[in-house]
Design an enzyme around this catalytic site. Structure first.
Site, PDB file in Angstrom:
ATOM      1  N   ALA A 109      29.787   7.095  -3.134  1.00 56.34           N
ATOM      2  CA  ALA A 109      30.032   8.344  -2.401  1.00 56.34           C
ATOM      3  C   ALA A 109      30.917   9.247  -3.251  1.00 56.34           C
ATOM      4  O   ALA A 109      31.679   8.766  -4.103  1.00 56.34           O
ATOM      5  CB  ALA A 109      30.700   8.076  -1.061  1.00 56.34           C
ATOM      6  N   PHE A 110      30.842  10.543  -3.010  1.00 56.67           N
ATOM      7  CA  PHE A 110      31.639  11.476  -3.804  1.00 56.67           C
ATOM      8  C   PHE A 110      33.128  11.241  -3.633  1.00 56.67           C
ATOM      9  O   PHE A 110      33.943  11.617  -4.479  1.00 56.67           O
ATOM     10  CB  PHE A 110      31.272  12.927  -3.461  1.00 56.67           C
ATOM     11  CG  PHE A 110      31.934  13.487  -2.237  1.00 56.67           C
ATOM     12  CD1 PHE A 110      33.142  14.158  -2.308  1.00 56.67           C
ATOM     13  CD2 PHE A 110      31.331  13.365  -0.995  1.00 56.67           C
ATOM     14  CE1 PHE A 110      33.749  14.694  -1.180  1.00 56.67           C
ATOM     15  CE2 PHE A 110      31.925  13.901   0.140  1.00 56.67           C
ATOM     16  CZ  PHE A 110      33.143  14.566   0.047  1.00 56.67           C
ATOM     17  N   LYS A 111      33.504  10.571  -2.549  1.00 56.77           N
ATOM     18  CA  LYS A 111      34.927  10.329  -2.283  1.00 56.77           C
ATOM     19  C   LYS A 111      35.564   9.403  -3.319  1.00 56.77           C
ATOM     20  O   LYS A 111      36.790   9.351  -3.423  1.00 56.77           O
ATOM     21  CB  LYS A 111      35.102   9.707  -0.899  1.00 56.77           C
ATOM     22  CG  LYS A 111      34.372  10.414   0.239  1.00 56.77           C
ATOM     23  CD  LYS A 111      34.942  11.767   0.545  1.00 56.77           C
ATOM     24  CE  LYS A 111      34.210  12.463   1.671  1.00 56.77           C
ATOM     25  NZ  LYS A 111      34.477  11.919   2.985  1.00 56.77           N
ATOM     26  N   ASP A 112      34.760   8.659  -4.078  1.00 55.34           N
ATOM     27  CA  ASP A 112      35.314   7.720  -5.059  1.00 55.34           C
ATOM     28  C   ASP A 112      36.186   8.427  -6.092  1.00 55.34           C
ATOM     29  O   ASP A 112      37.219   7.896  -6.503  1.00 55.34           O
ATOM     30  CB  ASP A 112      34.192   6.961  -5.773  1.00 55.34           C
ATOM     31  CG  ASP A 112      33.616   5.833  -4.939  1.00 55.34           C
ATOM     32  OD1 ASP A 112      34.388   5.098  -4.303  1.00 55.34           O
ATOM     33  OD2 ASP A 112      32.382   5.688  -4.925  1.00 55.34           O
ATOM     34  N   THR A 140      34.964   8.187   3.336  1.00 51.93           N
ATOM     35  CA  THR A 140      36.313   8.283   2.790  1.00 51.93           C
ATOM     36  C   THR A 140      37.034   6.941   2.839  1.00 51.93           C
ATOM     37  O   THR A 140      37.630   6.509   1.847  1.00 51.93           O
ATOM     38  CB  THR A 140      37.134   9.332   3.559  1.00 51.93           C
ATOM     39  OG1 THR A 140      36.563  10.615   3.368  1.00 51.93           O
ATOM     40  CG2 THR A 140      38.570   9.363   3.069  1.00 51.93           C
TER      41      THR A 140
END
Length: 428
Positions: A109-112, A140
């Protein structure tokens, strides 16, 4: 604070300016506002010529003026290389927009990116134990849990709505153990977010626990995400495709604000479209000029199920004039049926599997008619939403990192939507 350092101030106007280290360590400003830079640094000519560099190197360039004069300045390149050690492909799609694939980190996920940067920054800065509290509507919490898992002196509390995450998201929120506790809250994401903010604002209790946040209210999460859009704009320019037009799926608005910050720094970004699901506070603000918080609705794109996006305060702090903002920012929503249709279309037209959040972005791209030179941010690996995709006849490939998570045992704790109960749990 040194003369070169950028000061951070509260969106509510209270308190004194602080340095970046204090802003990261505190999570929220003492008056309950979000920290924003007192001035926006500008990209240098060398920065704007860096279109052949990789993501971590561009991120170090983007973040350099923000960390100047702080304890993070000396090892910034090493910090970015360590935290952002995964691909960020900008993939052309024949007949469609390019996809900025933000999902190649450990939890897909982009949250990484933001979670890993924040975890490593706090590990370098901390002068004692820290308790990180995070509210999540989907990805998140998993990214934060993965980033902080096993770090000495770092304890993590992940709060998620008991009935508001997908089965796999629940798995990756509850599979870590050790220094990570997962709380299934009897409420919505907005309840979880309210509990986190109340804990951070609890004065002496927060100081005693060493509380800070890993939500997008944290500048440590926000800053590396600016590099997503700076990098994409430079790569587009290197391909002679002109200034970036980018569609950003967004819920709590952190990723959207990151794109706005990149533009404000002078990176070649022409227009930004903010895609939401049936939760419409951002499109409604751009249409009316009024923030209208409301209870969140459950949708297929559940990580965007936010009825009161915290980063709205950063949006209006950056550009309080809605007319000026609307000149380069647009926003609209997608229904669940429209999301399903985009999932099917992307597979049938281009043989591309996309998650529901990316589908909301693709829907807005079609609606705007931006053409094939535009970019849609693909925010999560489609396998994390395999039930939704398989229902539309889209096959799913699981990356090795997610297959490993599927095999882990899980543990969660039930919690009422009461900030006091959370504090008592944290105090042990």
């Amino acid at each position: 604070m040194s003369g070169d350092a950028i000061a951070w101030v509260s969106t509510r106007g209270g308190g004194s300016p602080v340095d970046l280290v204090t802003a990261i360590d505190s999570g929220l400003a003492p008056d309950g506002g979000l920290y924003v830079p007192e001035r926006m640094p500008q990209a240098t000519e060398a920065d704007l010529r860096a279109g052949e560099e990789g993501f971590a190197a561009i991120a170090a360039r983007v973040l350099k003026p923000f960390v100047a004069g702080t304890a993070l300045e000396k090892d910034l390149a090493g910090l970015c290389a360590d935290a952002l050690n995964f691909a960020l492909p900008l993939r052309p799609v024949s007949g469609g927009p390019s996809m900025l694939e933000l999902f190649h980190g450990p939890t897909a996920a982009f949250k990484d990116a933001g979670a890993r940067f924040l975890a490593r920054a706090l590990a370098r800065l901390a002068d004692g134990p820290r308790t990180i509290v995070v509210a999540t509507s989907g990805d998140t919490g998993g990214a934060v849990a993965s980033a902080f898992h096993g770090l000495a002196g770092m304890n993590v509390a992940v709060l998620f709505p008991e009935k508001g995450v997908s089965p796999f998201q629940r798995k990756q929120l509850t599979c870590w153990g050790g220094n990570v506790r997962a709380f299934a809250v009897a409420g919505t994401f907005d309840d979880c977010q309210r509990m986190v903010k109340a804990a951070l604002a609890s004065g002496e209790r927060a100081r005693r626990l060493g509380l800070t946040s890993a939500n997008s209210i944290s500048v440590g999460r926000l800053l590396p995400q600016i590099a997503f859009y700076a990098a994409a704009s430079l790569w587009q320019a290197a391909r002679s495709q002109g200034p970036l037009q980018v569609v950003v799926p967004t819920g709590n608005l952190g990723n959207g604000v990151a794109a706005l910050y990149a533009r404000a720094m002078g990176y070649p970004i022409e227009k930004i479209a903010l895609a939401s699901n049936a939760n419409r506070p951002v499109p409604d603000y751009l249409a009316s000029g009024r923030w209208n918080p409301r209870p969140s609705q459950s949708t297929l794109a559940n990580a965007m199920d936010v009825g009161d996006p915290s980063n709205g305060a950063r949006l209006t702090a950056l550009e309080p004039d809605r007319a000026k903002l609307s000149a380069y920012v647009t926003a609209d929503s997608a229904t669940d049926d429209e999301i399903r249709a985009e999932v099917r279309s992307a597979w049938r037209e281009w043989n591309v599997a996309i998650c529901p959040h990316t589908a909301a972005g693709l829907h807005l791209w079609r609606k705007l008619g931006w053409g094939t030179s535009a970019v849609v941010a693909a925010t999560a690996h489609p396998s994390k939403f395999h039930e939704s995709l398989e229902a539309e006849g889209v096959p799913v490939h699981w990356p090795a990192t997610l297959r490993a998570i599927r095999e882990k045992p899980t543990h969660e704790e039930k919690l009422s939507a009461d900030p006091e109960k959370l504090l008592k749990e944290l105090e042990g």
